[in-house]
Design a protein around this motif. Sequence first.
Motif, PDB file in Angstrom:
ATOM      1  N   PRO A  27       0.618  -1.065  -0.304  1.00 45.31           N
ATOM      2  CA  PRO A  27      -0.526  -0.309  -0.320  1.00 45.31           C
ATOM      3  C   PRO A  27       0.649   1.045  -0.124  1.00 45.31           C
ATOM      4  CG  PRO A  27      -1.052  -1.099   1.135  1.00 45.31           C
ATOM      5  CD  PRO A  27       0.205  -1.981   0.743  1.00 45.31           C
ATOM      6  N   VAL A  28       2.379   1.636   0.752  1.00 44.10           N
ATOM      7  CA  VAL A  28       3.293   2.682   0.279  1.00 44.10           C
ATOM      8  C   VAL A  28       3.132   3.195  -0.352  1.00 44.10           C
ATOM      9  CG1 VAL A  28       3.811   1.942   3.195  1.00 44.10           C
ATOM     10  CG2 VAL A  28       5.006   1.742   0.561  1.00 44.10           C
ATOM     11  N   LEU A  29       3.031   2.163  -2.129  1.00 50.78           N
ATOM     12  CA  LEU A  29       3.133   2.749  -3.197  1.00 50.78           C
ATOM     13  C   LEU A  29       2.350   2.604  -3.852  1.00 50.78           C
ATOM     14  CD1 LEU A  29       5.674  -0.830  -3.988  1.00 50.78           C
ATOM     15  CD2 LEU A  29       6.646   1.534  -3.696  1.00 50.78           C
ATOM     16  N   GLY A  30       0.677   3.480  -3.129  1.00 49.56           N
ATOM     17  CA  GLY A  30       0.323   3.353  -4.179  1.00 49.56           C
ATOM     18  C   GLY A  30      -0.250   4.587  -4.872  1.00 49.56           C
ATOM     19  N   ILE A  31       0.340   5.430  -4.596  1.00 49.16           N
ATOM     20  CA  ILE A  31       0.161   6.608  -5.412  1.00 49.16           C
ATOM     21  C   ILE A  31       0.885   6.254  -7.257  1.00 49.16           C
ATOM     22  CG2 ILE A  31       1.807   8.679  -6.282  1.00 49.16           C
ATOM     23  CD1 ILE A  31       1.740   9.607  -3.342  1.00 49.16           C
ATOM     24  N   ILE A  32       2.439   5.534  -7.007  1.00 42.40           N
ATOM     25  CA  ILE A  32       3.145   4.186  -8.636  1.00 42.40           C
ATOM     26  C   ILE A  32       1.664   3.499  -8.849  1.00 42.40           C
ATOM     27  CG2 ILE A  32       4.089   3.058  -9.090  1.00 42.40           C
ATOM     28  CD1 ILE A  32       6.007   4.039  -7.166  1.00 42.40           C
ATOM     29  N   GLY A  33       0.779   2.529  -7.859  1.00 37.27           N
ATOM     30  CA  GLY A  33      -0.300   2.372  -8.918  1.00 37.27           C
ATOM     31  C   GLY A  33      -1.481   3.079  -9.160  1.00 37.27           C
ATOM     32  N   LEU A  34      -1.740   4.867  -8.996  1.00 35.95           N
ATOM     33  CA  LEU A  34      -2.986   5.435  -8.676  1.00 35.95           C
ATOM     34  C   LEU A  34      -1.762   6.245 -10.231  1.00 35.95           C
ATOM     35  CD1 LEU A  34      -5.541   6.600  -7.872  1.00 35.95           C
ATOM     36  CD2 LEU A  34      -4.238   8.151  -7.141  1.00 35.95           C
ATOM     37  N   LEU A  35      -1.443   6.124 -10.108  1.00 35.41           N
ATOM     38  CA  LEU A  35      -0.342   6.684 -11.841  1.00 35.41           C
ATOM     39  C   LEU A  35      -0.695   5.393 -12.958  1.00 35.41           C
ATOM     40  CD1 LEU A  35       1.014   9.227 -12.837  1.00 35.41           C
ATOM     41  CD2 LEU A  35       3.070   8.165 -11.954  1.00 35.41           C
ATOM     42  N   LEU A  36      -0.074   4.485 -12.798  1.00 35.80           N
ATOM     43  CA  LEU A  36      -0.701   2.869 -13.604  1.00 35.80           C
ATOM     44  C   LEU A  36      -2.479   2.918 -13.796  1.00 35.80           C
ATOM     45  CD1 LEU A  36       2.227   0.898 -12.514  1.00 35.80           C
ATOM     46  CD2 LEU A  36       2.562   2.507 -14.421  1.00 35.80           C
ATOM     47  N   ASN A  37      -3.216   3.317 -12.756  1.00 31.89           N
ATOM     48  CA  ASN A  37      -4.177   3.099 -12.631  1.00 31.89           C
ATOM     49  C   ASN A  37      -4.742   4.086 -13.947  1.00 31.89           C
ATOM     50  OD1 ASN A  37      -7.633   2.061 -12.595  1.00 31.89           O
ATOM     51  ND2 ASN A  37      -7.433   4.635 -11.285  1.00 31.89           N
ATOM     52  N   VAL A  38      -4.493   5.268 -14.155  1.00 36.01           N
ATOM     53  CA  VAL A  38      -4.841   6.302 -14.719  1.00 36.01           C
ATOM     54  C   VAL A  38      -4.900   5.299 -16.838  1.00 36.01           C
ATOM     55  CG1 VAL A  38      -4.251   8.592 -16.254  1.00 36.01           C
ATOM     56  CG2 VAL A  38      -3.922   8.040 -13.599  1.00 36.01           C
ATOM     57  N   GLY A  39      -3.686   4.803 -16.644  1.00 38.85           N
ATOM     58  CA  GLY A  39      -3.204   4.457 -17.897  1.00 38.85           C
ATOM     59  C   GLY A  39      -4.454   3.130 -18.193  1.00 38.85           C
ATOM     60  N   TRP A  40      -4.223   1.996 -17.356  1.00 43.64           N
ATOM     61  CA  TRP A  40      -5.348   1.454 -17.202  1.00 43.64           C
ATOM     62  C   TRP A  40      -6.489   2.171 -17.427  1.00 43.64           C
ATOM     63  CZ3 TRP A  40      -9.393  -0.316 -15.057  1.00 43.64           C
ATOM     64  CH2 TRP A  40      -9.532  -2.218 -14.171  1.00 43.64           C
ATOM     65  N   SER A  41      -7.238   2.724 -16.552  1.00 48.21           N
ATOM     66  CA  SER A  41      -8.732   3.468 -16.856  1.00 48.21           C
ATOM     67  C   SER A  41      -9.264   4.106 -18.307  1.00 48.21           C
ATOM     68  CB  SER A  41      -9.409   3.925 -15.763  1.00 48.21           C
ATOM     69  OG  SER A  41      -9.129   3.788 -14.696  1.00 48.21           O
ATOM     70  N   PHE A  42      -8.284   4.518 -19.291  1.00 44.07           N
ATOM     71  CA  PHE A  42      -8.375   5.076 -19.821  1.00 44.07           C
ATOM     72  C   PHE A  42      -8.127   3.776 -21.300  1.00 44.07           C
ATOM     73  CE2 PHE A  42      -6.624   9.074 -19.138  1.00 44.07           C
ATOM     74  CZ  PHE A  42      -7.760  10.025 -19.245  1.00 44.07           C
ATOM     75  N   TRP A  43      -7.258   2.826 -20.823  1.00 45.75           N
ATOM     76  CA  TRP A  43      -7.163   1.608 -22.163  1.00 45.75           C
ATOM     77  C   TRP A  43      -7.994   0.973 -21.471  1.00 45.75           C
ATOM     78  CZ3 TRP A  43      -1.801  -1.441 -21.864  1.00 45.75           C
ATOM     79  CH2 TRP A  43      -2.053  -2.505 -23.960  1.00 45.75           C
ATOM     80  N   LEU A  44      -8.553   0.997 -21.052  1.00 46.27           N
ATOM     81  CA  LEU A  44      -9.943  -0.398 -20.436  1.00 46.27           C
ATOM     82  C   LEU A  44     -11.676   0.703 -21.444  1.00 46.27           C
ATOM     83  CD1 LEU A  44     -11.778  -3.014 -19.324  1.00 46.27           C
ATOM     84  CD2 LEU A  44     -12.391  -1.429 -17.263  1.00 46.27           C
ATOM     85  N   GLY A  45     -11.436   2.316 -20.873  1.00 42.86           N
ATOM     86  CA  GLY A  45     -12.448   2.956 -21.634  1.00 42.86           C
ATOM     87  C   GLY A  45     -12.697   2.649 -22.817  1.00 42.86           C
ATOM     88  N   ARG A  46     -11.242   2.873 -23.537  1.00 43.34           N
ATOM     89  CA  ARG A  46     -11.206   2.958 -24.857  1.00 43.34           C
ATOM     90  C   ARG A  46     -11.087   1.272 -25.865  1.00 43.34           C
ATOM     91  NH1 ARG A  46      -5.374   4.452 -27.683  1.00 43.34           N
ATOM     92  NH2 ARG A  46      -6.542   3.566 -29.239  1.00 43.34           N
ATOM     93  N   THR A  47     -11.201   0.360 -24.844  1.00 36.74           N
ATOM     94  CA  THR A  47     -11.737  -1.507 -25.324  1.00 36.74           C
ATOM     95  C   THR A  47     -13.187  -1.457 -25.603  1.00 36.74           C
ATOM     96  OG1 THR A  47      -9.786  -1.570 -24.902  1.00 36.74           O
ATOM     97  CG2 THR A  47     -10.944  -3.311 -24.873  1.00 36.74           C
ATOM     98  N   LEU A  48     -13.557  -0.880 -24.366  1.00 34.07           N
ATOM     99  CA  LEU A  48     -15.512  -1.214 -24.471  1.00 34.07           C
ATOM    100  C   LEU A  48     -15.964  -0.385 -24.929  1.00 34.07           C
ATOM    101  CD1 LEU A  48     -15.592  -1.382 -20.109  1.00 34.07           C
ATOM    102  CD2 LEU A  48     -15.574  -3.380 -21.905  1.00 34.07           C
TER     103      LEU A  48
END
Length: 196
Positions: free
Chosen positions: A167-188
């Motif tokens: 969890p202490v790396l949460g900000i890094i995960g949140l940053l990667l989540n931006v790319g994941w969410s955009f990619w998922l949105g484009r796919t759907l």
Amino acid sequence: VAFTNALVAIATLYVALVMIGPDALTDQNKFVEIAVNNPTPLYIQDMLKFISAVCGMVLIIVLYRRLQKEATLRMKVAVLFGCLSILLLLSNATISLQATAKAAELAATKSESGSQLNSIIGILAMAAIFTNGIWYLLISWTALKSSALPKGLNYLGLVIGVIFLVPVLGIIGLLLNVGWSFWLGRTLSAENTAQQ
């Protein structure tokens, strides 16, 4: 919803790193000072948590419906952890709002309640991130085995899941989540367009 989730993640990063600042995130005294003298960024952050919870719940339902036929039991477990993560996030946001509203009063009386609330808020945040990581791992693993989503997206989801388990790396995960969410949105979106 995936695009909204990405925008919320960007806004959350901006509030945390720019409006609140890294120093306040690591120094409780500076954090309390912001809560007392300029609580607006903290209120914004908590509001973003509520929006994120709504987006997260929709994504949990959408991906469950998409992947449940591939691995029913695994996806039920994924939904369980996803919903638990949402519940923990909502609890974190609610208590954080209350603590911010009472920050001046707690600081004036030098009550230990403030530090206790901060500890509870921190524990809830870490637990929300951890359980969200398990959700990412389960859905990404299921989608990877079934080819229900692009492989690159699934691998990115697995990376996010592993990062969220720390969890202490949460900000890094949140940053990667931006790319994941955009990619998922484009796919759907592309699939919906193709079906019309």
